[in-house]
Scaffold this active site. Structure first.
Site, PDB file in Angstrom:
ATOM      1  N   GLY A 185       0.683  -0.799   0.178  1.00  0.00           N
ATOM      2  CA  GLY A 185       0.035   0.393  -0.143  1.00  0.00           C
ATOM      3  C   GLY A 185       1.230   1.252  -0.221  1.00  0.00           C
ATOM      4  N   ALA A 186       0.763   2.533  -1.027  1.00  0.00           N
ATOM      5  CA  ALA A 186       1.168   3.226  -1.136  1.00  0.00           C
ATOM      6  C   ALA A 186       1.648   4.029   0.101  1.00  0.00           C
ATOM      7  CB  ALA A 186       1.105   4.282  -2.065  1.00  0.00           C
ATOM      8  N   GLU A 187       0.267   4.213   0.981  1.00  0.00           N
ATOM      9  CA  GLU A 187       0.249   4.947   2.107  1.00  0.00           C
ATOM     10  C   GLU A 187       1.011   4.674   3.333  1.00  0.00           C
ATOM     11  OE1 GLU A 187      -2.427   6.158  -1.207  1.00  0.00           O
ATOM     12  OE2 GLU A 187      -2.422   4.399  -0.404  1.00  0.00           O
ATOM     13  N   ARG A 236      -8.664  -6.906  -5.469  1.00  0.00           N
ATOM     14  CA  ARG A 236      -9.353  -5.969  -3.998  1.00  0.00           C
ATOM     15  C   ARG A 236     -10.738  -5.021  -4.614  1.00  0.00           C
ATOM     16  NH1 ARG A 236      -5.207  -0.697  -6.510  1.00  0.00           N
ATOM     17  NH2 ARG A 236      -5.394   0.519  -4.156  1.00  0.00           N
ATOM     18  N   LEU A 268      13.325  11.100 -11.344  1.00  0.00           N
ATOM     19  CA  LEU A 268      13.650  10.443 -12.559  1.00  0.00           C
ATOM     20  C   LEU A 268      14.646   9.334 -12.449  1.00  0.00           C
ATOM     21  CD1 LEU A 268      15.108  13.889 -13.452  1.00  0.00           C
ATOM     22  CD2 LEU A 268      13.099  13.142 -14.238  1.00  0.00           C
ATOM     23  N   ASP A 275       7.387   5.572  -3.018  1.00  0.00           N
ATOM     24  CA  ASP A 275       6.670   5.863  -1.612  1.00  0.00           C
ATOM     25  C   ASP A 275       8.189   6.129  -0.980  1.00  0.00           C
ATOM     26  OD1 ASP A 275       4.099   5.354  -2.484  1.00  0.00           O
ATOM     27  OD2 ASP A 275       4.372   3.037  -2.097  1.00  0.00           O
ATOM     28  N   ASP A 284       8.013  -4.271  -0.271  1.00  0.00           N
ATOM     29  CA  ASP A 284       7.763  -2.867  -0.499  1.00  0.00           C
ATOM     30  C   ASP A 284       8.274  -1.416  -0.128  1.00  0.00           C
ATOM     31  OD1 ASP A 284       6.579  -4.129  -2.607  1.00  0.00           O
ATOM     32  OD2 ASP A 284       3.724  -2.255  -2.306  1.00  0.00           O
TER      33      ASP A 284
END
Length: 319
Positions: free
Chosen positions: A36-38, A108, A229, A261, A297
């Protein structure tokens, strides 16, 4: 509760990444992790000693309990995460690769997190946070989550809080590219700090260079735009300052997921510590470089001491 340095919100999933290479349907052994990115951002900030909070909805199931326990173990405040008995926690499968991006399959649809709605917003909780970090993913998950996200963004701006926004585009979650661009840019224009990747910036603005992408958003009122980048580093721009910060080369890239992230963790933490922009960008590059050297992650994210050591080691070559 005590004050929070940062708060974020979004969907967390159990992630199963393959122990062996090959197509996912042939893999028999997986390792369970959190995705999860957050949550990546919240964990990264907590590891650096910041008081971070994460808001969402999880299922009252094994995956939901795993998400909650893992975040609590990492020191993330989850006291306003809601549990649903009717809808499950999502999960995903991720392939193992030796170079490039892994294959990811999501499970999901109809998840508890996709049911998050404006009525779930806790004003007191968000008011106690100094900074909101938001990604574009909640804008795409469902109409109710989008409404929650837009309400949260407007509330934090009204309260005079600072806001960072990572577009984190997920085209597969959107109906059309036109909708994705319009909704994402509307949110991006309200941010103080914007963190698009170069490809994301090209899609969202129609511009080709980092300078043009940054100028597009500066003209909309964003105070600081940092265009990521990849291994080349990042370009930053404000109304009065601009420049490139060289990336940190690593010997072997294990997995690129979570690097963006991690970059956000480095940049935002640096800005909250009132470091110079160039130093904060370099900090983002450093955590991104650490992140790509591990399969999970966020398991490559550093604590404060190891980050400082890594930055000092690479400082001369990256500035």
């Amino acid at each position: 509760m005590e004050k929070l340095d940062v708060v974020t919100f979004g969907e967390a999933m159990a992630m199963f990444y393959a122990e062996e290479t090959g197509p996912l349907h042939r893999v028999s052994r997986f390792i369970r992790e959190l995705a999860g990115a957050e949550t990546n951002f919240a964990i990264g900030m907590a590891k650096l000693g910041f008081r971070s909070g994460w808001v969402s909805k999880v299922g009252n199931d094994a995956f939901g309990k795993f998400v909650m326990e893992r975040l609590q173990e990492e020191g993330v405040n989850v006291e306003h995460v809601l549990a649903s008995s009717e809808h499950p926690t999502g999960f995903q499968l991720k392939s193992k690769v030796f170079e490039g991006d892994p294959e990811v399959q999501y499970f999901r649809k109809g998840s508890a997190a996709s049911r998050l709605k404006t009525e779930d917003f806790n004003e007191g909780y968000f008011k106690k946070a100094d900074h909101l970090h938001m990604t574009g993913i909640p804008l795409a998950v469902s109409s109710s989550v989008r409404a929650f996200a837009e309400h949260t963004l407007d509330f934090m701006k009204k309260e005079g809080k600072t806001v960072s926004f990572d577009p984190n585009l997920r085209p597969s979650l959107w109906n059309t590219e036109q909708e994705m661009t319009a909704v994402t840019n509307e949110a991006a224009a309200k941010a103080d700090v914007l963190l698009p990747g170069i490809e994301e910036g090209q899609v969202l603005t129609g511009c080709s260079t980092p300078e043009e992408i940054a100028a597009f958003y500066i003209d909309l009122g964003v105070q600081l735009v940092v265009v990521k980048l990849g291994e080349e580093g990042a370009y930053y721009q404000t109304k009065t300052d601009r420049g490139y910060v060289q990336g940190i080369k690593v010997a072997h890239v294990v997995d690129t997921v979570g690097a963006g992230d991690g970059f956000a963790v480095g940049l935002v933490s640096g800005l909250l510590e009132q470091r110079e922009i160039k130093d904060a960008v370099f900090r983002g590059n450093a955590i991104g470089a650490l992140a790509v050297q591990s399969p999970g992650d966020n398991d490559g994210y550093p604590d404060k001491n190891s980050l400082e050591d890594f930055m000092n080691t690479h400082l001369k070559g990256a500035k």
